[in-house]
Design an enzyme around this catalytic site. Structure first.
Site, PDB file in Angstrom:
ATOM      1  N   ASN A   1       0.938  -1.192   0.026  1.00 11.70           N
ATOM      2  CA  ASN A   1       0.053  -0.084   0.023  1.00 11.70           C
ATOM      3  C   ASN A   1       0.963   1.165  -0.065  1.00 11.70           C
ATOM      4  O   ASN A   1       1.563   1.580   0.882  1.00 11.70           O
ATOM      5  CB  ASN A   1      -1.017  -0.006   1.166  1.00 11.70           C
ATOM      6  CG  ASN A   1      -1.756   1.346   1.197  1.00 11.70           C
ATOM      7  OD1 ASN A   1      -1.746   1.976   0.571  1.00 11.70           O
ATOM      8  ND2 ASN A   1      -2.100   1.691   2.621  1.00 11.70           N
ATOM      9  N   TRP A   2       1.041   1.819  -0.968  1.00 18.64           N
ATOM     10  CA  TRP A   2       1.743   2.998  -1.139  1.00 18.64           C
ATOM     11  C   TRP A   2       1.266   4.407  -0.811  1.00 18.64           C
ATOM     12  O   TRP A   2       2.197   5.242  -0.618  1.00 18.64           O
ATOM     13  CB  TRP A   2       2.350   3.171  -2.720  1.00 18.64           C
ATOM     14  CG  TRP A   2       2.951   2.157  -3.440  1.00 18.64           C
ATOM     15  CD1 TRP A   2       3.347   0.826  -2.953  1.00 18.64           C
ATOM     16  CD2 TRP A   2       3.665   2.313  -4.771  1.00 18.64           C
ATOM     17  NE1 TRP A   2       3.912   0.064  -3.904  1.00 18.64           N
ATOM     18  CE2 TRP A   2       4.307   0.782  -5.008  1.00 18.64           C
ATOM     19  CE3 TRP A   2       3.487   3.081  -5.573  1.00 18.64           C
ATOM     20  CZ2 TRP A   2       4.917   0.530  -6.230  1.00 18.64           C
ATOM     21  CZ3 TRP A   2       4.447   2.838  -6.744  1.00 18.64           C
ATOM     22  CH2 TRP A   2       4.782   1.647  -7.294  1.00 18.64           C
ATOM     23  N   LYS A   3       0.103   4.142  -0.269  1.00 17.98           N
ATOM     24  CA  LYS A   3      -0.527   5.498   0.136  1.00 17.98           C
ATOM     25  C   LYS A   3      -0.347   6.673  -0.377  1.00 17.98           C
ATOM     26  O   LYS A   3      -0.180   6.465  -1.825  1.00 17.98           O
ATOM     27  CB  LYS A   3       0.089   5.691   1.709  1.00 17.98           C
ATOM     28  CG  LYS A   3      -0.139   4.334   2.458  1.00 17.98           C
ATOM     29  CD  LYS A   3       0.064   4.762   4.022  1.00 17.98           C
ATOM     30  CE  LYS A   3       0.021   3.590   4.812  1.00 17.98           C
ATOM     31  NZ  LYS A   3       0.063   3.605   6.063  1.00 17.98           N
TER      32      LYS A   3
ATOM     33  N   GLU B   1      -5.321  -4.965  10.563  1.00 17.41           N
ATOM     34  CA  GLU B   1      -4.506  -3.993  10.813  1.00 17.41           C
ATOM     35  C   GLU B   1      -4.670  -3.147  12.168  1.00 17.41           C
ATOM     36  O   GLU B   1      -5.730  -2.261  12.114  1.00 17.41           O
ATOM     37  CB  GLU B   1      -4.415  -2.904   9.632  1.00 17.41           C
ATOM     38  CG  GLU B   1      -4.018  -3.815   8.217  1.00 17.41           C
ATOM     39  CD  GLU B   1      -3.608  -2.629   7.105  1.00 17.41           C
ATOM     40  OE1 GLU B   1      -2.318  -2.820   6.803  1.00 17.41           O
ATOM     41  OE2 GLU B   1      -4.144  -1.544   7.098  1.00 17.41           O
TER      42      GLU B   1
ATOM     43  N   GLU C   1      -6.958   4.595   7.772  1.00 15.54           N
ATOM     44  CA  GLU C   1      -6.482   6.076   7.468  1.00 15.54           C
ATOM     45  C   GLU C   1      -7.907   6.733   6.976  1.00 15.54           C
ATOM     46  O   GLU C   1      -8.324   7.703   7.035  1.00 15.54           O
ATOM     47  CB  GLU C   1      -5.433   6.426   6.610  1.00 15.54           C
ATOM     48  CG  GLU C   1      -4.159   6.204   7.347  1.00 15.54           C
ATOM     49  CD  GLU C   1      -2.681   5.639   6.839  1.00 15.54           C
ATOM     50  OE1 GLU C   1      -3.098   5.691   5.492  1.00 15.54           O
ATOM     51  OE2 GLU C   1      -2.074   5.103   7.249  1.00 15.54           O
TER      52      GLU C   1
ATOM     53  N   SER D   1       3.336  -2.029  10.435  1.00 22.07           N
ATOM     54  CA  SER D   1       4.838  -1.905  10.584  1.00 22.07           C
ATOM     55  C   SER D   1       5.478  -3.353  10.314  1.00 22.07           C
ATOM     56  O   SER D   1       6.443  -3.799  10.871  1.00 22.07           O
ATOM     57  CB  SER D   1       4.954  -1.488  11.759  1.00 22.07           C
ATOM     58  OG  SER D   1       4.809  -0.283  12.130  1.00 22.07           O
TER      59      SER D   1
ATOM     60  N   GLY E   1       2.754  -1.125   4.205  1.00 28.68           N
ATOM     61  CA  GLY E   1       2.740   0.245   3.956  1.00 28.68           C
ATOM     62  C   GLY E   1       4.290   0.752   3.702  1.00 28.68           C
ATOM     63  O   GLY E   1       4.856   0.523   2.630  1.00 28.68           O
ATOM     64  N   GLY E   2       4.879   1.631   4.629  1.00 29.17           N
ATOM     65  CA  GLY E   2       6.287   2.060   4.577  1.00 29.17           C
ATOM     66  C   GLY E   2       7.345   1.047   4.016  1.00 29.17           C
ATOM     67  O   GLY E   2       7.947   1.503   2.977  1.00 29.17           O
TER      68      GLY E   2
ATOM     69  N   HIS F   1      -9.417   1.024   4.832  1.00 31.64           N
ATOM     70  CA  HIS F   1      -8.333   1.123   5.539  1.00 31.64           C
ATOM     71  C   HIS F   1      -8.346   2.218   6.778  1.00 31.64           C
ATOM     72  O   HIS F   1      -9.368   2.975   6.874  1.00 31.64           O
ATOM     73  CB  HIS F   1      -7.040   1.809   4.408  1.00 31.64           C
ATOM     74  CG  HIS F   1      -5.902   1.891   5.211  1.00 31.64           C
ATOM     75  ND1 HIS F   1      -5.429   2.898   6.097  1.00 31.64           N
ATOM     76  CD2 HIS F   1      -4.714   1.035   4.806  1.00 31.64           C
ATOM     77  CE1 HIS F   1      -4.136   2.524   6.294  1.00 31.64           C
ATOM     78  NE2 HIS F   1      -3.673   1.505   5.723  1.00 31.64           N
TER      79      HIS F   1
ATOM     80  N   GLY G   1       2.230   2.451  10.706  1.00 29.11           N
ATOM     81  CA  GLY G   1       3.010   3.455  10.492  1.00 29.11           C
ATOM     82  C   GLY G   1       4.136   4.014  11.915  1.00 29.11           C
ATOM     83  O   GLY G   1       4.727   5.000  11.909  1.00 29.11           O
TER      84      GLY G   1
HETATM   85  C1  PEP Z   1      -0.797   0.029   5.952  1.00 27.59           C
HETATM   86  O1  PEP Z   1      -0.870   1.453   5.587  1.00 27.59           O
HETATM   87  O2  PEP Z   1      -1.734  -0.729   5.460  1.00 27.59           O
HETATM   88  C2  PEP Z   1       0.393  -0.121   6.677  1.00 27.59           C
HETATM   89  C3  PEP Z   1       0.371  -1.487   7.089  1.00 27.59           C
HETATM   90  O3  PEP Z   1       1.216   0.590   6.841  1.00 27.59           O
HETATM   91  P1  PEP Z   1       2.576   0.291   7.519  1.00 27.59           P
HETATM   92  O4  PEP Z   1       3.194  -0.822   7.101  1.00 27.59           O
HETATM   93  O5  PEP Z   1       3.648   1.501   7.051  1.00 27.59           O
HETATM   94  O6  PEP Z   1       2.437   0.336   8.983  1.00 27.59           O
END
Ligand code: PEP
Length: 253
Positions: free
Chosen positions: A9-11, A169, A99, A215, A236-237, A97, A175
């Site tokens: 997920n590049w956001k 999640e 966010e 994470s 994500g990151g 999600h 994040g």
């Molecule tokens: C996400 O946004 O779905 C996610 C898991 O982010 P991160 O890996 O950065 O925690």
């Protein structure tokens, strides 16, 4: 046997130009053999979907969007619909999600409408569920996640469920660099699988893939992915660097 599934997920990161480097890194680092063993999906911003199609060409890498509107078309300035992403070869869409729930007020009811719209166009939803820190500390995490699963999947059939992927999640892990321990994550995956069994029966519960997100990185992925109920990751990151994402994929088989 559930095939492992790793999605990035590049956001709101990368432009149509900078996404090319990341995609090229994935294309050169992921052999066809690896892509047979693990389902890999990238979810770039809408503005990079055309570039994604160009760069990944015939590689077996799925493409996903990060959101859709619940309607097919109309006067909804700034929104993107299921047929629009379908025309850019999106086989997947991330829905619910945290966010989007947190910053854009998305409710389980709205997410349910979006899931139905995605399925109508043959797009597989990756439904995200998870509790906040406050909810966990008040011992409400199981109930919150059970409710999210039940309400977001309302009125879906067993047939629909063949095309749904779930991502657990925990909001406090997204994040933040804090990861749920493999045991904590697996415990919640079992709760989700039980919720699926209550609604759709054991076959659906056993065959639905439940990803962990929060994470996950190249250091902790192997341990998380070794758990029996963790069928993959939503990253994500760590999906923003080709090397890191590839290492996570490699720890999935
Ligand atoms: C996400 O946004 O779905 C996610 C898991 O982010 P991160 O890996 O950065 O925690």
């Amino acid at each position: 046997m559930r095939k492992k599934f790793i999605a990035g997920n590049w956001k709101m990161n990368t432009t149509s130009v900078t996404s090319k480097d990341l995609l090229s890194g994935l294309v050169s680092g992921l052999s066809d053999e690896i892509l047979e063993k693990v389902d890999v999906v990238v979810c770039p911003p809408f503005t990079s979907l055309a570039t994604t199609n160009e760069v990944i060409k015939n590689k077996k890498i799925g493409i996903g969007a990060q959101n859709i509107h619940q309607k097919d078309e109309g006067a909804y300035t700034g929104e993107i619909s299921a047929p629009m992403i379908k025309s850019l070869n999106c086989g997947y869409v991330i829905l619910g999600h945290s966010e989007r729930r947190q910053y854009f007020g998305e409710t389980n009811h709205l997410i349910n409408a979006k899931i139905k719209n995605a399925l109508k166009y043959g797009i597989k939803p990756i439904l995200c569920v998870g509790e906040t820190l406050d909810e966990r500390e008040n011992n409400m995490h199981m109930k919150i996640v059970d409710d999210q699963v039940t309400l977001c999947l309302k009125d879906l059939t067993k047939e629909d469920m063949k095309n749904v992927i779930i991502a657990y999640e925990p909001v406090w892990a997204i994040g933040t660099g804090k990861t749920a321990t493999p045991d904590m994550a697996n415990e919640m995956h079992i709760i989700i699988r039980q919720a699926l069994e209550n609604i759709f029966g054991k076959d659906t519960a056993d065959s639905t893939r439940i990803l962990y997100g929060g994470s996950m990185n190249d250091k902790n992925a192997a341990e998380l992915l070794a758990k029996p109920d963790i069928d993959g990751g939503l990253i994500g990151g760590a999906a923003l660097k080709a090397d890191n994402f590839i290492k996570i994929i490699q720890s999935a088989y």
